[in-house]
Design a protein around this motif. Sequence first.
Motif, short mmCIF file in Angstrom:
data_model
loop_
_atom_site.label_atom_id
_atom_site.label_comp_id
_atom_site.label_asym_id
_atom_site.label_seq_id
_atom_site.Cartn_x
_atom_site.Cartn_y
_atom_site.Cartn_z
N VAL A 187 11.34 8.15 -7.61
CA VAL A 187 10.09 7.75 -6.98
C VAL A 187 10.35 6.52 -6.09
O VAL A 187 9.80 6.40 -5.01
CB VAL A 187 9.00 7.44 -8.02
N HIS A 188 11.22 5.63 -6.54
CA HIS A 188 11.56 4.41 -5.79
C HIS A 188 13.04 4.45 -5.43
O HIS A 188 13.88 4.73 -6.29
CB HIS A 188 11.31 3.16 -6.63
N LEU A 189 13.36 4.13 -4.19
CA LEU A 189 14.76 4.00 -3.78
C LEU A 189 14.94 2.69 -3.03
O LEU A 189 14.74 2.62 -1.81
CB LEU A 189 15.19 5.18 -2.90
N PRO A 190 15.27 1.61 -3.77
CA PRO A 190 15.54 0.34 -3.10
C PRO A 190 16.93 0.39 -2.47
O PRO A 190 17.89 0.84 -3.10
CB PRO A 190 15.49 -0.68 -4.25
N ALA A 229 0.83 -1.21 0.00
CA ALA A 229 0.00 0.00 0.00
C ALA A 229 0.87 1.26 0.00
O ALA A 229 0.55 2.23 -0.70
CB ALA A 229 -0.94 0.00 1.21
N ILE A 230 1.94 1.24 0.76
CA ILE A 230 2.83 2.41 0.78
C ILE A 230 3.47 2.63 -0.58
O ILE A 230 3.61 3.76 -1.04
CB ILE A 230 3.90 2.25 1.89
N GLU A 231 3.84 1.53 -1.24
CA GLU A 231 4.39 1.64 -2.60
C GLU A 231 3.38 2.32 -3.53
O GLU A 231 3.70 3.27 -4.25
CB GLU A 231 4.72 0.24 -3.15
N GLY A 232 2.14 1.85 -3.49
CA GLY A 232 1.10 2.39 -4.38
C GLY A 232 0.75 3.83 -4.09
O GLY A 232 0.62 4.64 -5.02
N ILE A 233 0.58 4.16 -2.83
CA ILE A 233 0.21 5.55 -2.51
C ILE A 233 1.34 6.51 -2.87
O ILE A 233 1.08 7.62 -3.33
CB ILE A 233 -0.21 5.70 -1.02
N THR A 234 2.57 6.08 -2.72
CA THR A 234 3.69 6.96 -3.07
C THR A 234 3.76 7.17 -4.58
O THR A 234 4.01 8.29 -5.04
CB THR A 234 5.01 6.40 -2.54
N GLU A 235 3.54 6.11 -5.35
CA GLU A 235 3.53 6.27 -6.81
C GLU A 235 2.44 7.26 -7.23
O GLU A 235 2.67 8.12 -8.08
CB GLU A 235 3.31 4.92 -7.49
N ALA A 289 7.75 12.85 -4.41
CA ALA A 289 7.39 11.77 -3.49
C ALA A 289 8.29 10.58 -3.80
O ALA A 289 8.45 10.20 -4.96
CB ALA A 289 5.93 11.38 -3.63
N THR A 290 8.89 10.03 -2.76
CA THR A 290 9.78 8.88 -2.90
C THR A 290 9.39 7.83 -1.88
O THR A 290 9.11 8.14 -0.73
CB THR A 290 11.25 9.29 -2.65
#
Length: 143
Positions: free
Chosen positions: A120-123, A33-39, A52-53
């Motif tokens: 947007v994503h930082l693995p 859910a956190i992944e989706g809301i951030t995207e 947003a990241t």
Amino acid sequence: MRKQRSGHVINISSVGGLSGSYGWGVYDSTKFAIEGITEAMALELAPLGIFATVVVPGFFRTNFLDNSSLVRTLNPVNDYAETIGKMRDFASQVNNKQPGDPAKLAQALLKLAASKNPPVHLPLGEDTLMRYKKKVAAFEKDI
């Protein structure tokens, strides 16, 4: 942030947000859910100059897997011994032996916060990158 037309929302997810795993269904679903809301936020906020990241850390040496943080069922069900039971054992074995260095994670977060053009994503962590690659390969196979 809207008024100044700048800013950066940083949400913390987990390697569990990349793919589900046995024993972590509820936890993983919250991270999904956190992944989706951030995207979605990244898309919605971009025209306002706001970033947003979602940070996706793997296993870092913290107290996350000890009894002060991790709650376990009091009555294990034998039918799940090969799945959830093995995950319980794994969590006990790697507690305080996780590969990630929390100090490096903190430095990465500071660098992200200071970035002029953040992702947007930082693995973060080798285990996260490996899980991501496995998920992409499995998804491509499904397709």
